[in-house]
Scaffold this active site. Structure first.
Site, PDB file in Angstrom:
ATOM      1  N   GLU A 263      -4.570  -0.588  -8.966  1.00 17.29           N
ATOM      2  CA  GLU A 263      -3.609   0.408  -9.441  1.00 17.29           C
ATOM      3  C   GLU A 263      -2.353  -0.328  -9.922  1.00 17.29           C
ATOM      4  O   GLU A 263      -1.821  -1.180  -9.199  1.00 17.29           O
ATOM      5  CB  GLU A 263      -3.229   1.373  -8.309  1.00 17.29           C
ATOM      6  CG  GLU A 263      -4.392   2.234  -7.846  1.00 17.29           C
ATOM      7  CD  GLU A 263      -4.026   3.155  -6.680  1.00 17.29           C
ATOM      8  OE1 GLU A 263      -4.429   4.334  -6.736  1.00 17.29           O
ATOM      9  OE2 GLU A 263      -3.373   2.711  -5.722  1.00 17.29           O
TER      10      GLU A 263
ATOM     11  N   SER B 259       0.829  -1.209   0.000  1.00 14.49           N
ATOM     12  CA  SER B 259       0.000   0.000   0.000  1.00 14.49           C
ATOM     13  C   SER B 259       0.859   1.252   0.000  1.00 14.49           C
ATOM     14  O   SER B 259       0.450   2.281  -0.528  1.00 14.49           O
ATOM     15  CB  SER B 259      -0.867   0.065   1.262  1.00 14.49           C
ATOM     16  OG  SER B 259      -1.584  -1.106   1.430  1.00 14.49           O
TER      17      SER B 259
ATOM     18  N   HIS C 280      -1.791  -2.873  -6.949  1.00 13.62           N
ATOM     19  CA  HIS C 280      -2.413  -2.524  -5.659  1.00 13.62           C
ATOM     20  C   HIS C 280      -3.926  -2.742  -5.738  1.00 13.62           C
ATOM     21  O   HIS C 280      -4.656  -1.947  -6.327  1.00 13.62           O
ATOM     22  CB  HIS C 280      -2.084  -1.054  -5.330  1.00 13.62           C
ATOM     23  CG  HIS C 280      -2.595  -0.631  -3.992  1.00 13.62           C
ATOM     24  ND1 HIS C 280      -3.249   0.555  -3.787  1.00 13.62           N
ATOM     25  CD2 HIS C 280      -2.548  -1.256  -2.787  1.00 13.62           C
ATOM     26  CE1 HIS C 280      -3.573   0.651  -2.510  1.00 13.62           C
ATOM     27  NE2 HIS C 280      -3.162  -0.428  -1.892  1.00 13.62           N
TER      28      HIS C 280
ATOM     29  N   ASN D 272      -4.980   6.251  -2.343  1.00 18.91           N
ATOM     30  CA  ASN D 272      -4.660   6.532  -0.934  1.00 18.91           C
ATOM     31  C   ASN D 272      -4.079   7.923  -0.739  1.00 18.91           C
ATOM     32  O   ASN D 272      -4.269   8.540   0.304  1.00 18.91           O
ATOM     33  CB  ASN D 272      -3.680   5.490  -0.380  1.00 18.91           C
ATOM     34  CG  ASN D 272      -4.401   4.197  -0.032  1.00 18.91           C
ATOM     35  OD1 ASN D 272      -5.615   4.170   0.093  1.00 18.91           O
ATOM     36  ND2 ASN D 272      -3.647   3.128   0.105  1.00 18.91           N
TER      37      ASN D 272
HETATM   38  N1  LIG Z   1      -5.781  -4.927   4.178  1.00 21.03           N
HETATM   39  C1  LIG Z   1      -6.023  -4.045   3.207  1.00 21.03           C
HETATM   40  O1  LIG Z   1      -7.096  -3.421   3.139  1.00 21.03           O
HETATM   41  C2  LIG Z   1      -4.981  -3.812   2.137  1.00 21.03           C
HETATM   42  C3  LIG Z   1      -5.349  -3.134   0.962  1.00 21.03           C
HETATM   43  C4  LIG Z   1      -4.400  -2.962  -0.048  1.00 21.03           C
HETATM   44  C5  LIG Z   1      -3.113  -3.444   0.136  1.00 21.03           C
HETATM   45  N2  LIG Z   1      -2.777  -4.096   1.290  1.00 21.03           N
HETATM   46  C6  LIG Z   1      -1.410  -4.617   1.403  1.00 21.03           C
HETATM   47  O2  LIG Z   1      -1.429  -6.009   1.135  1.00 21.03           O
HETATM   48  C7  LIG Z   1      -0.406  -6.662   1.891  1.00 21.03           C
HETATM   49  C8  LIG Z   1      -1.021  -7.778   2.726  1.00 21.03           C
HETATM   50  O3  LIG Z   1      -1.988  -7.232   3.591  1.00 21.03           O
HETATM   51  P1  LIG Z   1      -3.119  -8.117   4.288  1.00 21.03           P
HETATM   52  O4  LIG Z   1      -4.126  -7.156   4.803  1.00 21.03           O
HETATM   53  O5  LIG Z   1      -3.530  -9.229   3.395  1.00 21.03           O
HETATM   54  O6  LIG Z   1      -2.285  -8.714   5.528  1.00 21.03           O
HETATM   55  P2  LIG Z   1      -2.593 -10.040   6.375  1.00 21.03           P
HETATM   56  O7  LIG Z   1      -1.912  -9.841   7.677  1.00 21.03           O
HETATM   57  O8  LIG Z   1      -4.042 -10.390   6.327  1.00 21.03           O
HETATM   58  O9  LIG Z   1      -1.814 -11.191   5.567  1.00 21.03           O
HETATM   59  C9  LIG Z   1      -0.421 -11.227   5.426  1.00 21.03           C
HETATM   60  C10 LIG Z   1      -0.034 -12.692   5.283  1.00 21.03           C
HETATM   61  O10 LIG Z   1       1.335 -12.739   4.883  1.00 21.03           O
HETATM   62  C11 LIG Z   1       1.898 -13.851   5.534  1.00 21.03           C
HETATM   63  N3  LIG Z   1       3.363 -13.700   5.540  1.00 21.03           N
HETATM   64  C12 LIG Z   1       4.112 -12.894   6.310  1.00 21.03           C
HETATM   65  N4  LIG Z   1       5.421 -13.056   6.010  1.00 21.03           N
HETATM   66  C13 LIG Z   1       5.478 -13.987   5.035  1.00 21.03           C
HETATM   67  C14 LIG Z   1       6.545 -14.576   4.306  1.00 21.03           C
HETATM   68  N5  LIG Z   1       7.803 -14.227   4.531  1.00 21.03           N
HETATM   69  N6  LIG Z   1       6.241 -15.502   3.365  1.00 21.03           N
HETATM   70  C15 LIG Z   1       4.943 -15.843   3.145  1.00 21.03           C
HETATM   71  N7  LIG Z   1       3.896 -15.302   3.789  1.00 21.03           N
HETATM   72  C16 LIG Z   1       4.169 -14.399   4.733  1.00 21.03           C
HETATM   73  C17 LIG Z   1       1.291 -13.841   6.912  1.00 21.03           C
HETATM   74  O11 LIG Z   1       1.432 -15.104   7.549  1.00 21.03           O
HETATM   75  C18 LIG Z   1      -0.148 -13.471   6.595  1.00 21.03           C
HETATM   76  O12 LIG Z   1      -0.961 -14.619   6.388  1.00 21.03           O
HETATM   77  C19 LIG Z   1       0.296  -5.573   2.698  1.00 21.03           C
HETATM   78  O13 LIG Z   1       1.411  -5.116   1.979  1.00 21.03           O
HETATM   79  C20 LIG Z   1      -0.758  -4.483   2.777  1.00 21.03           C
HETATM   80  O14 LIG Z   1      -0.214  -3.199   2.953  1.00 21.03           O
HETATM   81  C21 LIG Z   1      -3.682  -4.311   2.286  1.00 21.03           C
END
Ligand SMILES: NC(=O)c1ccc[n+]([C@@H]2O[C@H](COP(=O)([O-])OP(=O)(O)OC[C@H]3O[C@@H](n4cnc5c(N)ncnc54)[C@H](O)[C@@H]3O)[C@@H](O)[C@H]2O)c1
Length: 294
Positions: free
Chosen positions: A152, A119, A140, A191
């Site tokens: 995006e 993000s 994104h 964002n």
């Molecule tokens: N949550 C949102 O609304 C949103 C929106 C857009 C972008 N994002 C981005 O997406 C990404 C993920 O966010 P999320 O909300 O899904 O997080 P989340 O915490 O739900 O999931 C992250 C997952 O990654 C896994 N993980 C961590 N380290 C790892 C590794 N080394 N190898 C494999 N898996 C690993 C974790 O175990 C977890 O299951 C982040 O970069 C976040 O900024 C999130």
């Protein structure tokens, strides 16, 4: 270049959503996480989401079954070795992402495109962990991925035009509308505009200018937004927004992203929004209710 096999790193909220829409669109998908408990949780989220689409008759039984048949899970990153595209959705932490990308760079064949769902982390900083920065791109997505229409496509400093084209076509093929972000600027497009609005709404509340209800109502009715900034903050998570703002502030030094004291206090107090039962509104009854006193 044709994408056939897609590897998704991270089976959390975003990774499972990205794996779901990709499998639904007909690609062979492997979804990865650090242990089987987490990949199973991701698969459960996908089954539940596809089940809802099926029960609402938005998809057919055949589509439902075909999507599940296209999905596999793994805890071994080396299984990315036959994929054309890897989409990373691990924790929002530069070091974790850099480690994942450095490993993927070793594992994947030279043609593989490495995409990140970050993000707020610069694409170019993640790409620097690889020897193929021309093949690293930002894709994104927005949460919940199966419902939100936007993706995006972000160009890092060294991302090639071909990589942008392939990533864009893939995102469109999984049902998303795309926009191109031509400079690797923090916050990208959506964002960068939305976060300052969320922070300004909090500053207005802090100054006692209006209640949360009236701030949200003004933006819903005055600008025809489906949700006001404060109710949307409660849905996203006030901690998530604060951290995204701090990341942009640290990158740019732009004070409009600096979270005001009210936001920092709410996060410290665990008033994070829907997920903790209270944020700018109260959700303890299961509905959004007012409680804020000015
Ligand atoms: N949550 C949102 O609304 C949103 C929106 C857009 C972008 N994002 C981005 O997406 C990404 C993920 O966010 P999320 O909300 O899904 O997080 P989340 O915490 O739900 O999931 C992250 C997952 O990654 C896994 N993980 C961590 N380290 C790892 C590794 N080394 N190898 C494999 N898996 C690993 C974790 O175990 C977890 O299951 C982040 O970069 C976040 O900024 C999130």
């Amino acid at each position: 270049m044709e994408i056939k096999k897609v590897f998704v790193v991270g089976s959390g909220l975003m990774g499972s959503g990205i794996a779901q829409v990709t499998a639904f669109a007909g690609y062979q998908v492997k979804m990865h996480d650090v242990d089987e408990e987490r990949t199973a949780k991701g698969m459960e989220a996908i089954r539940s989401s596809l089940g809802k689409f099926l029960s609402k008759e938005k998809i057919t039984q055949e589509q439902h079954d075909a999507a599940l048949a296209n999905l596999a899970t793994t805890t071994d990153l080396k299984e990315a070795s036959d994929c054309d595209l890897v989409v990373e959705a691990v924790f929002e932490d530069l070091e974790v992402k850099r480690q994942v990308f450095a490993q993927l760079d070793e594992i994947c064949p030279p043609h593989t495109i490495l995409a990140t769902n970050t993000s707020a982390i610069p694409i170019s900083s993640i790409a620097a962990a690889t020897k193929r920065p021309d093949k690293v791109v930002g894709t994104h997505f927005f949460s919940p991925v199966p419902l939100m229409r936007l993706c995006e496509i972000i160009r890092g400093l060294q991302t090639s035009e071909e990589t942008m084209d392939v990533a864009e076509k893939w995102a469109q093929s999984v049902g998303k509308e795309t926009v191109r972000v031509l400079k690797d600027h923090a916050g990208f497009i959506a964002n960068r505009l939305y976060l300052p609005m969320g922070m300004e709404a909090a500053r207005m509340l802090e100054a006692g200018v209006a209640t949360p209800e009236d701030i949200d109502k003004a933006m819903r009715l005055g600008y025809n937004l489906p949700m006001g900034p404060l109710e949307l903050a409660d849905m996203t998570g006030i901690d998530v927004l604060m951290n995204a703002c701090l990341a942009i502030y640290n990158d740019t030094g732009d004070p409009k992203y600096y979270p005001p004291p009210l936001v920092r206090r709410m996060v410290a107090a665990g008033l994070l929004g829907r997920k903790t039962g209270r944020g700018y509104y109260d959700y303890s009854s299961g509905k959004q209710e007012s409680y804020w006193k000015l």
